[in-house]
Design an enzyme around this catalytic site. Structure first.
Site, PDB file in Angstrom:
ATOM      1  N   CYS A  88       0.669  -1.420  -0.146  1.00  0.00           N
ATOM      2  CA  CYS A  88       0.002   0.419  -0.215  1.00  0.00           C
ATOM      3  C   CYS A  88       1.214   1.292  -0.321  1.00  0.00           C
ATOM      4  O   CYS A  88      -0.124   2.503   0.004  1.00  0.00           O
ATOM      5  CB  CYS A  88      -0.941   0.074   1.080  1.00  0.00           C
ATOM      6  SG  CYS A  88      -1.916  -1.946   1.025  1.00  0.00           S
ATOM      7  N   PHE A 129      -9.200  -5.351   0.735  1.00  0.00           N
ATOM      8  CA  PHE A 129      -8.703  -5.048  -0.838  1.00  0.00           C
ATOM      9  C   PHE A 129     -10.014  -4.726  -2.222  1.00  0.00           C
ATOM     10  O   PHE A 129     -10.943  -5.349  -1.912  1.00  0.00           O
ATOM     11  CB  PHE A 129      -7.706  -5.822  -1.016  1.00  0.00           C
ATOM     12  CG  PHE A 129      -7.105  -5.348   0.072  1.00  0.00           C
ATOM     13  CD1 PHE A 129      -6.279  -4.708  -0.144  1.00  0.00           C
ATOM     14  CD2 PHE A 129      -6.438  -6.790   0.510  1.00  0.00           C
ATOM     15  CE1 PHE A 129      -5.336  -4.159   0.754  1.00  0.00           C
ATOM     16  CE2 PHE A 129      -5.425  -6.615   2.214  1.00  0.00           C
ATOM     17  CZ  PHE A 129      -4.653  -5.047   1.846  1.00  0.00           C
ATOM     18  N   ASN A 167      -9.594  -0.462  -0.408  1.00  0.00           N
ATOM     19  CA  ASN A 167      -8.279  -0.115  -0.392  1.00  0.00           C
ATOM     20  C   ASN A 167      -7.524  -0.931  -1.793  1.00  0.00           C
ATOM     21  O   ASN A 167      -7.876  -1.600  -1.677  1.00  0.00           O
ATOM     22  CB  ASN A 167      -7.783  -0.882   0.589  1.00  0.00           C
ATOM     23  CG  ASN A 167      -6.035  -0.798   1.024  1.00  0.00           C
ATOM     24  OD1 ASN A 167      -5.558  -0.184   0.191  1.00  0.00           O
ATOM     25  ND2 ASN A 167      -5.802  -0.940   2.458  1.00  0.00           N
ATOM     26  N   HIS A 206      -3.716   6.912   2.857  1.00  0.00           N
ATOM     27  CA  HIS A 206      -4.094   6.020   2.262  1.00  0.00           C
ATOM     28  C   HIS A 206      -5.083   5.661   2.746  1.00  0.00           C
ATOM     29  O   HIS A 206      -4.480   5.557   4.178  1.00  0.00           O
ATOM     30  CB  HIS A 206      -2.819   5.385   2.252  1.00  0.00           C
ATOM     31  CG  HIS A 206      -3.290   3.983   1.799  1.00  0.00           C
ATOM     32  ND1 HIS A 206      -3.593   3.630   0.862  1.00  0.00           N
ATOM     33  CD2 HIS A 206      -2.676   2.879   2.567  1.00  0.00           C
ATOM     34  CE1 HIS A 206      -4.129   2.176   1.240  1.00  0.00           C
ATOM     35  NE2 HIS A 206      -3.159   1.949   1.645  1.00  0.00           N
TER      36      HIS A 206
END
Ligand code: MLC
Length: 386
Positions: free
Chosen positions: A157, A205, A329, A296
């Site tokens: 990430c 994810f 994500n 993020h």
């Protein structure tokens, strides 16, 4: 030819893309994943997955992998059965093609021919062959044969943050350089049944790609800096390497997301920012709310902890929360979506009435590694800072 560019590098254009095939609303994700992986008998695990999904702050996610392709690859359901080769074969076209979609948008916004790109930095957690996706993307976009390619693999990430940091250094040290950053992340390499122990990763994810054109002055007519990349640092939180990571095996990629991740990021974030920004911003600790934030969104709890630790006003992480809600994500690509969302909000708001002049970009990943970058909106008026 001069060696160095003039002034700091800047992001000149941004593009994003998601697979169009499958969009799964988060409120039916648990039902969906247990059904397609034939795991409905694991009732306790399913209830836990439902509890997790409710707390993620995610509304929906996009996926490349369809039920049809999954039916053709039953080996993806069982981690004990070798499946890495099939996953790599599928990723081989899907990953660069998704990057291409994002890059085409960025290049169109930039307004110059793709052959003017001098460097390419490609980041993904799906690259295990050579030549790799950087080579394929260069061919798909018709980049010149002398383009200098770099592939960043398994940075997870923080891959997007790392790629932008590297692009800044390349642009500032090579006069006239124009760097294409591309991050493309597709979960098919880590997809698996819920009994594999990766409930959290499976709940968080999603798939997406982002692309940014980075260059430093002198700018050509028509090039408009969106965010100046003033300074960048990378910090590793000591003794946390066991907490967050990825492991490649014959059965695909396993994510390990320790329960301590949100707490560790929260505890270390202010020191990391002070190290990164001192000397560039007057007394940075007194001014976290004077910055705009591109963080993020690794998980809802991570954003909550950053809000708390930095005492951020409500809405400061709105772009990150928006991206988390809409896409989940997307690992390294996510930060590019957040930057795109921030500039969209700035545009909608009559060019930066809400967005302060200075901002912080943060990306986290295995290590635990934190990439921090101080950004500046060239067009922003300090008088409009909130
Ligand atoms: C997953 C969450 C949304 C859950 O929200 P809350 O923590 O508020 O809710 P909660 O405490 O009730 O947790 C719900 C259930 O999930 C369990 N749980 C929570 N975190 C867990 C973890 N890391 N591993 C295993 N289980 C976990 C809890 O025990 C609980 O189980 P029970 O209900 O049975 O009691 C949040 O914890 C979160 O955002 N975590 C961050 C996830 C993360 O690590 N992201 C980084 C991704 S990696 C990344 O971005 C970088 C990279 O990969 O490179």
């Amino acid at each position: 030819m001069q060696q160095h560019a003039e002034g700091p590098a800047a992001m000149l254009a941004i593009g994003t893309a998601n697979p169009t095939g499958v969009v799964v609303p988060q409120d039916i994700f648990a039902e969906n994943i247990f059904r397609v992986t034939k795991s409905d008998h694991l009732t306790e695990l399913k209830e836990k997955m439902k509890r997790i999904c409710q707390k993620t702050g995610i509304d929906k996610r996009h996926f490349h992998l369809t039920e049809e392709s999954l039916a053709a690859h039953p080996e993806f359901l069982d981690r004990q059965v070798p499946s890495l080769d099939s996953r790599i074969n599928m990723a081989d076209t899907a990953v660069p093609e998704l990057a291409q979609c994002a890059a085409i948008k960025a290049i169109a916004e930039w307004g110059r021919p793709a052959t003017d790109i001098t460097h390419l930095v490609f980041s993904t957690y799906s690259a295990w062959q050579a030549p790799s996706f950087d080579h394929q993307l260069a061919a798909l976009l018709g980049l010149r044969p002398t383009v200098c390619r770099t592939i960043l693999s398994l940075h997870g990430c923080y891959g997007g943050g790392r790629a932008l940091h590297l692009a800044k250094q390349l642009a500032e040290n090579n006069h006239g350089a124009r760097v294409l950053v591309a991050c493309s992340e597709i979960t098919l390499v880590c997809f698996g049944g819920p009994d594999g122990g990766n409930l959290i990763g499976s709940a968080l994810f999603g798939d997406g790609a982002g692309a940014v054109i980075v260059g430093a002055g002198p700018f050509t007519e028509g090039e408009r800096p969106i965010f100046e990349m003033v300074s960048a640092t990378q910090t590793t939180i000591p003794r946390t390497e066991h907490v967050l990571g990825m492991q490649v095996s014959g059965g695909g990629v396993d994510f390990h997301l320790g329960i301590q991740v949100p707490m560790l990021i929260g505890q270390n974030i202010e020191k990391c920012l002070l190290d990164a920004f001192t000397g560039f911003v007057d007394d940075p600790s007194s001014s976290w709310n004077d910055l705009f934030w591109a963080v993020h969104p690794g998980g809802r709890q991570i954003l909550d902890n950053i809000d708390t630790e930095l005492k951020l006003e409500p809405g400061k992480l709105a772009a990150s929360r928006h991206v988390l809600r809409e896409y989940g994500n997307m690992s390294g690509a996510t930060i590019i979506f957040v930057l795109d969302e921030l500039r969209r909000r700035r545009k909608e708001d009559g060019d930066n009435l809400l967005l302060p002049e200075w901002g912080a970009m943060l990306a986290f990943g295995p290590g635990i590694t934190i990439e921090a970058m101080l950004l500046r909106c060239p067009g922003a008026s300090p008088l409009n800072n909130n």
